[in-house]
Design an enzyme around this catalytic site. Structure first.
Site, PDB file in Angstrom:
ATOM      1  N   HIS A  78       0.834  -1.199   0.000  1.00 19.85           N
ATOM      2  CA  HIS A  78       0.000   0.000   0.000  1.00 19.85           C
ATOM      3  C   HIS A  78       0.872   1.253   0.000  1.00 19.85           C
ATOM      4  O   HIS A  78       1.592   1.522   0.958  1.00 19.85           O
ATOM      5  CB  HIS A  78      -0.928   0.020   1.211  1.00 19.85           C
ATOM      6  CG  HIS A  78      -1.961   1.104   1.135  1.00 19.85           C
ATOM      7  ND1 HIS A  78      -3.175   0.937   0.511  1.00 19.85           N
ATOM      8  CD2 HIS A  78      -1.940   2.389   1.579  1.00 19.85           C
ATOM      9  CE1 HIS A  78      -3.867   2.066   0.588  1.00 19.85           C
ATOM     10  NE2 HIS A  78      -3.131   2.967   1.217  1.00 19.85           N
ATOM     11  N   CYS A  81      -0.634   7.482   1.017  1.00 19.28           N
ATOM     12  CA  CYS A  81      -1.510   8.475   0.385  1.00 19.28           C
ATOM     13  C   CYS A  81      -2.086   9.344   1.488  1.00 19.28           C
ATOM     14  O   CYS A  81      -3.114   9.009   2.086  1.00 19.28           O
ATOM     15  CB  CYS A  81      -2.619   7.789  -0.412  1.00 19.28           C
ATOM     16  SG  CYS A  81      -3.781   8.954  -1.180  1.00 19.28           S
ATOM     17  N   GLN A  97      -9.365   1.104  -0.180  1.00 16.54           N
ATOM     18  CA  GLN A  97      -8.586  -0.109  -0.450  1.00 16.54           C
ATOM     19  C   GLN A  97      -7.776  -0.520   0.778  1.00 16.54           C
ATOM     20  O   GLN A  97      -7.641  -1.713   1.069  1.00 16.54           O
ATOM     21  CB  GLN A  97      -7.639   0.110  -1.631  1.00 16.54           C
ATOM     22  CG  GLN A  97      -8.306   0.105  -2.991  1.00 16.54           C
ATOM     23  CD  GLN A  97      -7.282  -0.081  -4.097  1.00 16.54           C
ATOM     24  OE1 GLN A  97      -6.790  -1.175  -4.329  1.00 16.54           O
ATOM     25  NE2 GLN A  97      -6.950   1.008  -4.766  1.00 16.54           N
ATOM     26  N   ARG A 121       2.027   8.129  -6.486  1.00 13.15           N
ATOM     27  CA  ARG A 121       2.776   7.161  -7.302  1.00 13.15           C
ATOM     28  C   ARG A 121       4.245   7.548  -7.379  1.00 13.15           C
ATOM     29  O   ARG A 121       4.907   7.353  -8.391  1.00 13.15           O
ATOM     30  CB  ARG A 121       2.162   7.012  -8.703  1.00 13.15           C
ATOM     31  CG  ARG A 121       0.726   6.494  -8.712  1.00 13.15           C
ATOM     32  CD  ARG A 121       0.269   6.056 -10.100  1.00 13.15           C
ATOM     33  NE  ARG A 121       0.339   7.117 -11.071  1.00 13.15           N
ATOM     34  CZ  ARG A 121      -0.628   8.019 -11.284  1.00 13.15           C
ATOM     35  NH1 ARG A 121      -1.753   7.962 -10.572  1.00 13.15           N
ATOM     36  NH2 ARG A 121      -0.487   8.950 -12.186  1.00 13.15           N
ATOM     37  N   ASP A 153       4.500   6.757 -13.162  1.00 16.21           N
ATOM     38  CA  ASP A 153       4.616   5.954 -11.937  1.00 16.21           C
ATOM     39  C   ASP A 153       6.090   5.835 -11.593  1.00 16.21           C
ATOM     40  O   ASP A 153       6.849   5.138 -12.279  1.00 16.21           O
ATOM     41  CB  ASP A 153       4.001   4.575 -12.145  1.00 16.21           C
ATOM     42  CG  ASP A 153       3.830   3.800 -10.836  1.00 16.21           C
ATOM     43  OD1 ASP A 153       4.548   4.114  -9.864  1.00 16.21           O
ATOM     44  OD2 ASP A 153       2.988   2.880 -10.789  1.00 16.21           O
ATOM     45  N   ARG A 155       7.323   4.765  -8.652  1.00 19.57           N
ATOM     46  CA  ARG A 155       7.528   3.916  -7.485  1.00 19.57           C
ATOM     47  C   ARG A 155       8.522   2.779  -7.755  1.00 19.57           C
ATOM     48  O   ARG A 155       8.645   2.301  -8.872  1.00 19.57           O
ATOM     49  CB  ARG A 155       6.193   3.316  -7.030  1.00 19.57           C
ATOM     50  CG  ARG A 155       5.243   4.322  -6.453  1.00 19.57           C
ATOM     51  CD  ARG A 155       3.885   3.717  -6.153  1.00 19.57           C
ATOM     52  NE  ARG A 155       3.172   3.346  -7.368  1.00 19.57           N
ATOM     53  CZ  ARG A 155       1.921   2.879  -7.390  1.00 19.57           C
ATOM     54  NH1 ARG A 155       1.269   2.727  -6.246  1.00 19.57           N
ATOM     55  NH2 ARG A 155       1.337   2.576  -8.538  1.00 19.57           N
ATOM     56  N   LYS A 181       2.606  -4.404 -10.259  1.00 20.72           N
ATOM     57  CA  LYS A 181       3.162  -4.828  -8.970  1.00 20.72           C
ATOM     58  C   LYS A 181       3.544  -6.298  -9.013  1.00 20.72           C
ATOM     59  O   LYS A 181       4.592  -6.695  -8.492  1.00 20.72           O
ATOM     60  CB  LYS A 181       2.166  -4.569  -7.839  1.00 20.72           C
ATOM     61  CG  LYS A 181       1.968  -3.099  -7.500  1.00 20.72           C
ATOM     62  CD  LYS A 181       1.035  -2.935  -6.307  1.00 20.72           C
ATOM     63  CE  LYS A 181       0.837  -1.470  -5.950  1.00 20.72           C
ATOM     64  NZ  LYS A 181      -0.060  -1.302  -4.778  1.00 20.72           N
TER      65      LYS A 181
END
Length: 243
Positions: A78, A81, A97, A121, A153, A155, A181
Site C-alpha cells: 500500500h 496516500c 482499499q 505514485r 509511476d 515507485r 506490482k
C-alpha cells in the site's frame, strides 16, 4: 518465516549483501522489533523497516495467525496516500482499499506493507497537489504527470520485495488491481501465486481517475457499476486514520 511468525520475533533485522539463489541482488533493509497493534479491524502485529539505501521507513502490519487452509499469505503493498489515508479524500480509492485490505488480512492471514515515500505514485505530496490542479483544468492523471515532466509511476518495489523475503514471504497472494506490482515483485524474486482484486465502488469524484487507471495503466478494474459507496464502517475514533 510466515506472517504469523512475525509475532514471535523469529525474523532477521539485518540485510544480506550476497546474491540469492534466484540471482536477485537483495535490496538492503533493516527491521525493528515486532509489537502488538490492536486496531478497529482486529489484532495485528507491526514491524518498522528501514530502507538502507534511501533511509525511508516502511511499516509491516501482519495478522498474528497463519493463513487459512494452507494458502499463501495475502500481501498488500500500500503506497502512502496522505490525502486519502488520513483525510478521507474521494479523489482516489486508496483509503477504502487500505481498509478493505486490512479486513481481509485480519480474516485470512497475511501482511500489509505500508510503503512511505510513495505519495502520488512516487512524485511526492507537493507535486501530487500540482497534478490535482492540472486535473481540475481537464487533464487526466497520466497527462497531469506528463505536463509536470514527471514519470507516470515513479515507485520502486525493491525494498518491499526484500522486506517480504526477510519475513519469509516468498510466495504470496497479492491484494492489488495493478499487474505491474506482480511483474515487479517477480523480477525481485517474490512469486505471486494469485492476484486478489481490491476494487471498491467508484464515486463521482474518482470515476475518471479510475477509468484512466483501467484504460491507460492496465489496472484490472471492472467499473461496471458506478455508485457512491457508503464509507467503510469503523469506530469514530479511527475515522481520520483511514482513507
Amino acid at each position: 518465516m510466515t506472517a504469523s511468525a512475525a509475532s514471535n520475533g523469529n525474523h532477521r533485522d539485518g540485510h544480506r549483501a550476497e546474491r540469492t539463489g534466484s540471482g536477485v541482488v537483495p535490496h538492503p533493509v533493516s527491521g525493528g522489533p515486532v509489537v502488538q497493534l490492536p486496531t478497529a479491524f482486529g489484532e495485528f502485529v507491526a514491524q518498522a523497516w528501514t530502507d538502507l539505501v534511501t533511509g525511508v521507513e516502511h511499516l509491516a502490519v501482519s495478522s498474528p495467525d497463519a493463513p487459512r487452509n494452507g494458502k499463501a499469505p495475502l500481501v498488500r503493498l500500500h503506497s502512502e496516500c496522505l490525502t486519502g489515508d488520513v483525510f478521507g479524500s474521494y479523489r482516489c480509492d486508496c483509503g477504502e482499499q487500505l481498509a478493505y485490505a486490512l479486513e481481509l488480512i485480519q480474516a485470512e492471514g497475511g501482511t500489509l506493507l505500508y510503503l512511505r515515500g510513495q505519495e502520488g505514485r512516487g512524485i511526492g505530496l507537493a507535486n501530487k497537489i500540482k497534478a490535482y490542479a492540472l486535473q481540475e483544468a481537464g487533464f487526466d492523471t497520466v497527462e497531469a504527470n506528463e505536463q509536470l515532466g514527471l514519470p507516470v509511476d515513479a515507485r520502486s518495489y525493491n525494498a518491499a520485495a526484500q522486506i517480504l523475503a526477510e519475513m519469509g514471504l516468498h510466495e504470496v497472494r497479492l491484494l492489488s488491481n495493478n499487474p505491474d506490482k506482480q511483474n515487479r515483485l517477480f523480477r525481485a524474486g517474490v512469486k505471486v501465486v494469485e492476484m486478489v482484486p481490491t476494487e471498491v465502488p467508484s464515486r463521482d469524484q474518482n470515476i475518471r481517475y479510475l477509468q484512466t487507471k483501467k484504460d491507460r495503466m492496465e489496472h484490472r478494474l471492472l467499473l461496471d457499476t458506478h455508485v457512491a459507496p457508503v464509507p467503510v464502517t469503523m469506530p469514530n475514533t479511527l475515522i481520520h486514520e483511514q482513507d
